[in-house]
Structures are given as structure tokens and as C-alpha cells.
Design an enzyme around this catalytic site. Structure first.
Site, PDB file in Angstrom:
ATOM      1  N   GLY A  12       0.800  -1.263   0.032  1.00 40.53           N
ATOM      2  CA  GLY A  12       0.227  -0.049   0.043  1.00 40.53           C
ATOM      3  C   GLY A  12       0.882   1.310  -0.087  1.00 40.53           C
ATOM      4  O   GLY A  12       0.505   2.199   0.609  1.00 40.53           O
ATOM      5  N   SER A  13       1.884   1.403  -0.755  1.00 43.53           N
ATOM      6  CA  SER A  13       2.749   2.659  -0.822  1.00 43.53           C
ATOM      7  C   SER A  13       1.713   3.749  -1.695  1.00 43.53           C
ATOM      8  O   SER A  13       2.026   4.742  -1.317  1.00 43.53           O
ATOM      9  CB  SER A  13       3.948   2.261  -1.450  1.00 43.53           C
ATOM     10  OG  SER A  13       3.910   2.573  -3.043  1.00 43.53           O
ATOM     11  N   ARG A  65     -17.801 -14.336  -6.245  1.00 47.60           N
ATOM     12  CA  ARG A  65     -17.349 -13.135  -6.409  1.00 47.60           C
ATOM     13  C   ARG A  65     -18.520 -11.988  -6.145  1.00 47.60           C
ATOM     14  O   ARG A  65     -18.004 -10.812  -5.904  1.00 47.60           O
ATOM     15  CB  ARG A  65     -16.653 -12.895  -7.728  1.00 47.60           C
ATOM     16  CG  ARG A  65     -15.347 -13.595  -7.924  1.00 47.60           C
ATOM     17  CD  ARG A  65     -14.753 -13.377  -9.344  1.00 47.60           C
ATOM     18  NE  ARG A  65     -13.761 -14.304  -9.623  1.00 47.60           N
ATOM     19  CZ  ARG A  65     -12.378 -13.879  -9.188  1.00 47.60           C
ATOM     20  NH1 ARG A  65     -12.048 -12.787  -8.509  1.00 47.60           N
ATOM     21  NH2 ARG A  65     -11.607 -14.993  -9.626  1.00 47.60           N
ATOM     22  N   MET A  90      -5.480  -7.166  -5.798  1.00 46.97           N
ATOM     23  CA  MET A  90      -5.283  -8.390  -6.328  1.00 46.97           C
ATOM     24  C   MET A  90      -6.568  -9.294  -6.594  1.00 46.97           C
ATOM     25  O   MET A  90      -6.270 -10.397  -6.493  1.00 46.97           O
ATOM     26  CB  MET A  90      -4.057  -9.056  -5.753  1.00 46.97           C
ATOM     27  CG  MET A  90      -2.803  -8.098  -5.500  1.00 46.97           C
ATOM     28  SD  MET A  90      -2.342  -7.221  -7.220  1.00 46.97           S
ATOM     29  CE  MET A  90      -1.617  -8.541  -8.177  1.00 46.97           C
ATOM     30  N   ARG A  91      -7.735  -8.551  -6.993  1.00 50.77           N
ATOM     31  CA  ARG A  91      -8.888  -9.323  -7.142  1.00 50.77           C
ATOM     32  C   ARG A  91      -9.539  -8.580  -8.334  1.00 50.77           C
ATOM     33  O   ARG A  91      -9.571  -7.582  -8.516  1.00 50.77           O
ATOM     34  CB  ARG A  91      -9.824  -9.423  -6.045  1.00 50.77           C
ATOM     35  CG  ARG A  91      -9.455 -10.211  -4.986  1.00 50.77           C
ATOM     36  CD  ARG A  91     -10.411 -10.265  -3.759  1.00 50.77           C
ATOM     37  NE  ARG A  91     -11.815 -10.806  -4.111  1.00 50.77           N
ATOM     38  CZ  ARG A  91     -12.346 -12.013  -4.300  1.00 50.77           C
ATOM     39  NH1 ARG A  91     -11.490 -12.988  -4.163  1.00 50.77           N
ATOM     40  NH2 ARG A  91     -13.505 -12.219  -4.611  1.00 50.77           N
ATOM     41  N   ASN A 107      -8.027   3.213 -10.784  1.00 54.06           N
ATOM     42  CA  ASN A 107      -7.013   2.532 -10.671  1.00 54.06           C
ATOM     43  C   ASN A 107      -5.881   2.996 -10.968  1.00 54.06           C
ATOM     44  O   ASN A 107      -5.764   3.969 -11.957  1.00 54.06           O
ATOM     45  CB  ASN A 107      -7.295   1.042 -11.422  1.00 54.06           C
ATOM     46  CG  ASN A 107      -6.128   0.117 -11.274  1.00 54.06           C
ATOM     47  OD1 ASN A 107      -5.668  -0.294  -9.935  1.00 54.06           O
ATOM     48  ND2 ASN A 107      -5.902  -0.786 -12.215  1.00 54.06           N
ATOM     49  N   HIS A 109      -1.840   1.981 -12.755  1.00 56.99           N
ATOM     50  CA  HIS A 109      -1.096   0.912 -13.044  1.00 56.99           C
ATOM     51  C   HIS A 109       0.374   1.180 -13.959  1.00 56.99           C
ATOM     52  O   HIS A 109       0.340   2.285 -14.344  1.00 56.99           O
ATOM     53  CB  HIS A 109      -2.080   0.410 -14.682  1.00 56.99           C
ATOM     54  CG  HIS A 109      -1.375  -0.650 -15.341  1.00 56.99           C
ATOM     55  ND1 HIS A 109      -1.652  -1.999 -15.048  1.00 56.99           N
ATOM     56  CD2 HIS A 109      -0.644  -0.735 -16.486  1.00 56.99           C
ATOM     57  CE1 HIS A 109      -1.221  -2.780 -15.824  1.00 56.99           C
ATOM     58  NE2 HIS A 109      -0.418  -2.205 -16.637  1.00 56.99           N
ATOM     59  N   ASP A 145      -7.805  -2.909 -17.157  1.00 54.48           N
ATOM     60  CA  ASP A 145      -6.621  -1.798 -17.339  1.00 54.48           C
ATOM     61  C   ASP A 145      -7.106  -1.183 -18.542  1.00 54.48           C
ATOM     62  O   ASP A 145      -6.400  -0.799 -19.533  1.00 54.48           O
ATOM     63  CB  ASP A 145      -5.305  -2.125 -17.493  1.00 54.48           C
ATOM     64  CG  ASP A 145      -5.024  -3.000 -16.244  1.00 54.48           C
ATOM     65  OD1 ASP A 145      -5.452  -2.601 -15.183  1.00 54.48           O
ATOM     66  OD2 ASP A 145      -4.303  -3.968 -16.366  1.00 54.48           O
ATOM     67  N   GLU A 174       3.882   7.266  -9.587  1.00 52.72           N
ATOM     68  CA  GLU A 174       2.814   6.897  -9.216  1.00 52.72           C
ATOM     69  C   GLU A 174       2.174   7.653  -7.901  1.00 52.72           C
ATOM     70  O   GLU A 174       1.134   8.027  -8.045  1.00 52.72           O
ATOM     71  CB  GLU A 174       2.725   5.252  -8.693  1.00 52.72           C
ATOM     72  CG  GLU A 174       2.929   4.538 -10.039  1.00 52.72           C
ATOM     73  CD  GLU A 174       2.797   2.979  -9.835  1.00 52.72           C
ATOM     74  OE1 GLU A 174       2.088   2.458  -8.686  1.00 52.72           O
ATOM     75  OE2 GLU A 174       3.603   2.274 -10.135  1.00 52.72           O
TER      76      GLU A 174
END
Lengths: 217, 217
Positions: A12-13, A65, A90-91, A107, A109, A145, A174
Site C-alpha cells: 500500500g505505498s 465473487r 489483487m482481485r 486504478n 497501473h 486496465d 505513481e
């Protein structure tokens, strides 16, 4: 003040960069809750240290899910979240979450999308022999993405780069881009026009460029 | 002094940038010949004005692409060309030319390859909603815009951009990148390692970045 919910699975940076920007008042937003699917994720302790509700939502307890995402939506609503930020979550996201927060999920990337989507983006860039790469903050849609791009930043790829060194160089950007993109969303300046995003009141300098280092040495 | 053969079908503004760089002595190369498949191409008159042999090689007279390329190889050899530069040459290159000048053919493309290969790269970037695009000089291989990348430069995409305004912004960088890439080739500094290129003696600044304009406004 826009209320953000952050979903993270790992260290979580980017989460930390967002927490810091909110704490310093440099963006008009506050983190309402941090959620993780991984017990003991560093993201959860970062949230606790910042005095933000840290919620573990382990997926093992849910039959599907969709059921997991329905619970996620319920939690996000309970914390009155306006904007969802994925930060190394990561889901895969289902339409249950997507439709509840349409065009309100971001998001980040580690590539200049649409180049190198999916896993191992930095490795892909090195393998392709790219001399410039970067990062992208985008609005999440049903694809991987593929959603509308809000902000991108480019960095040089250097001859000696490994996946680690290039990823670290991109990560610095980022941490600049994600808070800035949230700020633009919070200010209502992000207009989605098909696949293109327009930023209201933007005054970019069209003369700025970045070249592979060999151009100027 | 490295001898360059330039193949162009159109107006040849990249050709002009290379002619100028050679004339000013800013790169250790000279243009040995300019060839075009289009009668009356501006590229040919630019060459004549620069006192460089300008050769028209119309494809109508050749029974096959291979026969055309064989004649091209013959002409390039007659002019003792070391390096072939494609500058808006609108014909596919066959293995006849590729094998005669293996790893000694350069091309320039208006995107950060491998993003947006093929035709209408600038239009593709706008359609994808990219906030950063650029140009690439690469070594030509058997694929379409797939060869090893020598230099890339990034430019911002602005909200009001049309295909014309973005192409013009990228073109400014093309005119910087192409002479520089030729210079690196002429100095023997371009090492090909699989798909990656390494530049001998490069001293790039890893801290330089380019962001979409919204990041800093």
C-alpha cells in the site's frame, strides 16, 4: 469533502501517498475507509496508523465473487464513500461493484496504458525494449486496465534497468499521479467523453517533452 | 563518415532534418542518396536542393516487390550506403532489402512503440484516450514497426488536440530523434541485445519525467 474508499491487498505505498496528501490538505478529499482482502496486509496497518477505519474482508467467507463484491458495496456505502481507489487490490472487480460506483472507481497501473495491460507491466516494457515507460491512473470499466485515462506520467528506461529499478522509478510517479487524479475527481474536473477524458480548466504546457536519455547526452 | 541512404515517398520533413544535421556537421554522417518511389515527391526536390543524388525508383517497372527491392539494394550499394533510413517510405520492405542491410535500416514512427503500430498512429492514440504519446526511432525487422527501439521521446496529449495538432507536436520530436539516432549508429554506440537496445556510454538522467499536463497545473 470527497470521501474515498481504498482497496489494497499489499504494502500500500500508493495508499500511503493518498493518506499523506489528504492529511496535508493538499487534495480536497479524505480517506473514509481502507479495505483489504489479505489479513495482515501492510495497507491495513498503514490505515490504522493514520486513524482511518481498516477493514479486512477475507474472500474465503463468500460463496461467489458477486457475493463478495455485494458485501464490499455495502461496506463502502456504510462509510459514505464517493470514490473507490484500487491500490494494488489483487482481485477482479465484478459488475456488482462496477455498477454501484459507475465511473467512480480509479486504478493505477505501472505503464503508459494501453501499452502493457495486465500483470507484470514493468517486465513487459523491458522485454519490449521500450526506452520510455510510465504510469497511468484510469477509471475502471469492465475490461482489464482498459478504462478512460485520467493522468499519465512518463519516465525514461535506462540501459541497466532491471524490473526492480524501473518499477521503483515508475512508483515515484505513481505517488504523484494518484493523489492528483483524486483531486481532479474531487473538484469535478474530470469529464468522460467516450474513451477520452477531458480535464476542465486544464492549462497544460504543450512544449514539455521527455526523451530517452540518449537524445540529450 | 557514415553514408546514409534515405527512402521517402512524401514531403520528407524528417529527410530535411537529417539533411540539415549532416550539413551542419552536428552528426558524423552524410546523405549519400535519397530515393523515392513517387515521381515529383517533395523529398526528391529537397535532396536536389541539398546537392544530394535524388533517385526516382518507380515500382511500376518491376514485376515483383523482390525485384524492386533488389534494384534498390543495387542502387544503395552503388552509392556505398552504410545505413538506410526510412522517412515516410510508403512501401513494405522485403527480406531482399532487410537481409542486405541487416540491423542497418532505421524507421521513425509517431507513437511510443509498441503502442499504436501501423497506420494512423496519432489517430489511434487519440482514440485510446492517451494523455502521453510520442515517437520512436527503431531498427527495422521483418514485422510492422516491431524492431528494436533506439530512441523514444514523449509529448503530452492536450484536451483540445486533433490528429493534426498532436501529429505536429510529435513531429517536432521526430526531427530531434531521427538525427540523434543516426548519430548513435554512426558512432557505433547502438548494441542490439535481443529485443532491447543498449547505448554505449549513455549517461541518462533517470530523474527526468513527463506528465500529462493536469499533474502540475
Amino acid at each position: 469533502m470527497m470521501r474515498i474508499g481504498i482497496l489494497a491487498s499489499g504494502s500500500g505505498s500508493n495508499l500511503q501517498a493518498i493518506l499523506d496528501a489528504c492529511a496535508h490538505g493538499s487534495i480536497p478529499a479524505q480517506v473514509a475507509a481502507v479495505m483489504s482482502n489479505v489479513a495482515g496486509a501492510r495497507a491495513l496497518s498503514r490505515a490504522e496508523e493514520a486513524g482511518v477505519p481498516a477493514l479486512l474482508l477475507a474472500h474465503g467467507a463468500y460463496p461467489s465473487r458477486d457475493a463478495y463484491d455485494a458485501e464490499m458495496v455495502s461496506l463502502l456505502r456504510r462509510h459514505q464513500v464517493d470514490l473507490v481507489c484500487l491500490a494494488g487490490f489483487m482481485r477482479l472487480i465484478t459488475p456488482v461493484l462496477l455498477s454501484a460506483f459507475q465511473n467512480r472507481i480509479l486504478n493505477i497501473h505501472p505503464s503508459l496504458l494501453p501499452a502493457y495491460p495486465g500483470m507484470h507491466a514493468v517486465r513487459q516494457a523491458l522485454k519490449a525494449g521500450a526506452r520510455v515507460s510510465g504510469c497511468t491512473v484510469h477509471i475502471v470499466d469492465e475490461g482489464t486496465d482498459t478504462g478512460p485515462i485520467v493522468i499519465q506520467a512518463a519516465v525514461p528506461v535506462l540501459d541497466g534497468d532491471t524490473e526492480e529499478t524501473l518499477a521503483a522509478r515508475i512508483l515515484v510517479q505513481e505517488h504523484r499521479c494518484y493523489p492528483r487524479a483524486i483531486s481532479l475527481m474531487a473538484q469535478g474536473r474530470v469529464e468522460i467523453d467516450g474513451r477520452r477524458v477531458r480535464i476542465k480548466g486544464s492549462s497544460g504546457d504543450p512544449t514539455r517533452t521527455l526523451s530517452s536519455p540518449e537524445l540529450s547526452d
